[in-house]
Write a protein that holds these residues in place. Sequence first.
Motif, short mmCIF file in Angstrom:
data_model
loop_
_atom_site.label_atom_id
_atom_site.label_comp_id
_atom_site.label_asym_id
_atom_site.label_seq_id
_atom_site.Cartn_x
_atom_site.Cartn_y
_atom_site.Cartn_z
N ALA A 148 29.67 44.79 43.39
CA ALA A 148 29.41 43.35 43.47
C ALA A 148 29.47 42.88 44.91
O ALA A 148 28.68 42.03 45.34
CB ALA A 148 30.43 42.59 42.61
N TRP A 149 30.39 43.41 45.69
CA TRP A 149 30.55 43.02 47.10
C TRP A 149 29.32 43.39 47.92
O TRP A 149 28.90 42.66 48.82
CB TRP A 149 31.80 43.68 47.67
CG TRP A 149 32.10 43.32 49.08
CD1 TRP A 149 32.57 42.12 49.55
CD2 TRP A 149 31.96 44.15 50.23
NE1 TRP A 149 32.75 42.16 50.91
CE2 TRP A 149 32.37 43.40 51.36
CE3 TRP A 149 31.54 45.47 50.42
CZ2 TRP A 149 32.36 43.92 52.66
CZ3 TRP A 149 31.54 45.99 51.70
CH2 TRP A 149 31.94 45.22 52.79
N LEU A 150 28.69 44.53 47.57
CA LEU A 150 27.49 44.96 48.29
C LEU A 150 26.26 44.15 47.91
O LEU A 150 25.27 44.16 48.64
CB LEU A 150 27.23 46.44 48.04
CG LEU A 150 28.19 47.41 48.73
CD1 LEU A 150 27.94 48.84 48.25
CD2 LEU A 150 28.03 47.33 50.25
N GLY A 151 26.30 43.46 46.77
CA GLY A 151 25.18 42.60 46.42
C GLY A 151 24.62 42.79 45.02
O GLY A 151 23.66 42.10 44.65
N TYR A 152 25.18 43.70 44.23
CA TYR A 152 24.71 43.85 42.86
C TYR A 152 25.26 42.73 41.98
O TYR A 152 26.43 42.38 42.07
CB TYR A 152 25.11 45.21 42.29
CG TYR A 152 24.37 46.37 42.92
CD1 TYR A 152 22.99 46.51 42.72
CD2 TYR A 152 25.02 47.29 43.72
CE1 TYR A 152 22.30 47.56 43.30
CE2 TYR A 152 24.33 48.35 44.30
CZ TYR A 152 22.97 48.48 44.10
OH TYR A 152 22.28 49.51 44.68
N SER A 153 24.42 42.20 41.12
CA SER A 153 24.85 41.10 40.25
C SER A 153 25.88 41.60 39.26
O SER A 153 25.89 42.78 38.88
CB SER A 153 23.64 40.53 39.50
OG SER A 153 23.20 41.44 38.51
N PRO A 154 26.77 40.72 38.80
CA PRO A 154 27.76 41.12 37.80
C PRO A 154 27.14 41.75 36.56
O PRO A 154 27.66 42.75 36.04
CB PRO A 154 28.47 39.81 37.48
CG PRO A 154 28.34 39.00 38.72
CD PRO A 154 26.98 39.34 39.27
N ASP A 155 26.03 41.18 36.08
CA ASP A 155 25.38 41.74 34.89
C ASP A 155 24.92 43.18 35.13
O ASP A 155 25.05 44.04 34.25
CB ASP A 155 24.19 40.88 34.48
CG ASP A 155 24.60 39.66 33.69
OD1 ASP A 155 25.80 39.54 33.36
OD2 ASP A 155 23.73 38.82 33.39
N LEU A 156 24.36 43.43 36.30
CA LEU A 156 23.88 44.78 36.59
C LEU A 156 25.05 45.75 36.71
O LEU A 156 24.96 46.90 36.24
CB LEU A 156 23.05 44.78 37.88
CG LEU A 156 22.43 46.14 38.23
CD1 LEU A 156 21.43 46.57 37.15
CD2 LEU A 156 21.74 46.10 39.59
N VAL A 157 26.13 45.33 37.32
CA VAL A 157 27.31 46.20 37.43
C VAL A 157 27.79 46.58 36.03
O VAL A 157 28.01 47.78 35.74
CB VAL A 157 28.44 45.50 38.21
CG1 VAL A 157 29.72 46.33 38.16
CG2 VAL A 157 28.02 45.26 39.65
N ILE A 158 27.93 45.61 35.15
CA ILE A 158 28.42 45.88 33.80
C ILE A 158 27.44 46.77 33.04
O ILE A 158 27.84 47.68 32.30
CB ILE A 158 28.66 44.55 33.06
CG1 ILE A 158 29.81 43.79 33.72
CG2 ILE A 158 28.96 44.79 31.58
CD1 ILE A 158 29.96 42.36 33.24
N LEU A 159 26.14 46.56 33.23
CA LEU A 159 25.13 47.38 32.56
C LEU A 159 25.21 48.83 33.03
O LEU A 159 25.19 49.76 32.21
CB LEU A 159 23.74 46.83 32.83
CG LEU A 159 22.57 47.66 32.29
CD1 LEU A 159 22.61 47.72 30.77
CD2 LEU A 159 21.23 47.12 32.79
N VAL A 160 25.28 49.05 34.33
CA VAL A 160 25.30 50.42 34.86
C VAL A 160 26.56 51.16 34.40
O VAL A 160 26.50 52.35 34.06
CB VAL A 160 25.20 50.39 36.40
CG1 VAL A 160 25.43 51.76 36.98
CG2 VAL A 160 23.83 49.86 36.82
N VAL A 161 27.69 50.47 34.37
CA VAL A 161 28.92 51.08 33.86
C VAL A 161 28.72 51.49 32.41
O VAL A 161 29.08 52.62 32.01
CB VAL A 161 30.11 50.11 33.99
CG1 VAL A 161 31.33 50.65 33.25
CG2 VAL A 161 30.45 49.88 35.46
N GLY A 162 28.13 50.63 31.60
CA GLY A 162 27.89 50.94 30.20
C GLY A 162 26.97 52.12 30.00
O GLY A 162 27.21 52.99 29.14
N LEU A 163 25.91 52.21 30.81
CA LEU A 163 24.97 53.33 30.67
C LEU A 163 25.61 54.65 31.11
O LEU A 163 25.33 55.71 30.54
CB LEU A 163 23.71 53.04 31.50
CG LEU A 163 22.84 51.89 30.97
CD1 LEU A 163 21.67 51.63 31.91
CD2 LEU A 163 22.34 52.17 29.56
N ASN A 164 26.46 54.59 32.12
CA ASN A 164 27.18 55.80 32.54
C ASN A 164 28.06 56.30 31.40
O ASN A 164 28.08 57.50 31.08
CB ASN A 164 28.02 55.49 33.78
CG ASN A 164 28.64 56.73 34.40
OD1 ASN A 164 29.49 57.37 33.80
ND2 ASN A 164 28.22 57.05 35.62
#
Length: 282
Positions: A148-164
């Motif tokens: 999130a600090w680097l610029g990824y939106s919260p939704d994208l962070v949560i999505l990528v974690v879920g897909l991993n």
Amino acid sequence: MELGFDPGLVLLALAPVFLGCVAWEAWYWHKRGIAKYTLVDTLSNAGLALLHQGADLLANLLFIKTAYTWVHAHGLQLLPNSWWSLLLAFLLQDFLYYFFHRASHRVRWLWASHVAHHSSERLNLSTAFRQSLTYPLSGMWVFWLPMAWLGYSPDLVILVVGLNLAYQFFVHTEAIGRLGWLEQVFNTPSNHRVHHARNPQYIDRNYAGVLVIWDRLFGSYVAEDEAPRYGIVRQIQSHNPLRLTFHEWADMFRDAWRTRDPRHFWKPPEWAESRATQQRRD
């Protein structure tokens, strides 16, 4: 990047796929007369999964997404919405996952949550459901704040974690053998069987989420050789989801209170036993 759906629901959305694979694997072993599943173990895994998903959804609603939003708003905003930044998001999250996973085995506060995943003496696809509702408390979500600090939106962070995590469902199996050159790059069933084993040479190895290259880079990789024996060193001998969730938390706080030593919270899980042994020798 705003998504048109709630990314916190991605694992629930994939539930029919996961359940179908569990049914196939159970049938596969049943046809061969091999008891890889028991009803009580599978129901325990399912109960832990439901508790975990409920806790995650509540924590996202109450504070996790708020934390990501604040960090994103005050961060570097470096990354554009492009294909390469999305690819980088998957790589970065997998890199961060390695350190989360390694810390979860070497810091007792984190292990208190993670131990539930390792406590089964079986390994099958339903074992992937075996998660703890206390991950929001122990701080799993903190490891993704750099994204999130680097610029990824919260939704994208949560999505990528879920897909991993969705990928990792498929490596919890003994039905698939070694996969040749893929073992060198990816977390595979063979690589992950090592991670779940309590054989002395396998303990605290193969922390990979998707890519096993992090284990190779940081010296934690071991190939599967000896047949794995699953579970934890101090077996819990219970199928009660609440006991499986909280037994290590109770032990950790009891050790810290009894010895008046807060180091029990951040030392490795085995430190309490080695400390007690040393005190008996002294």
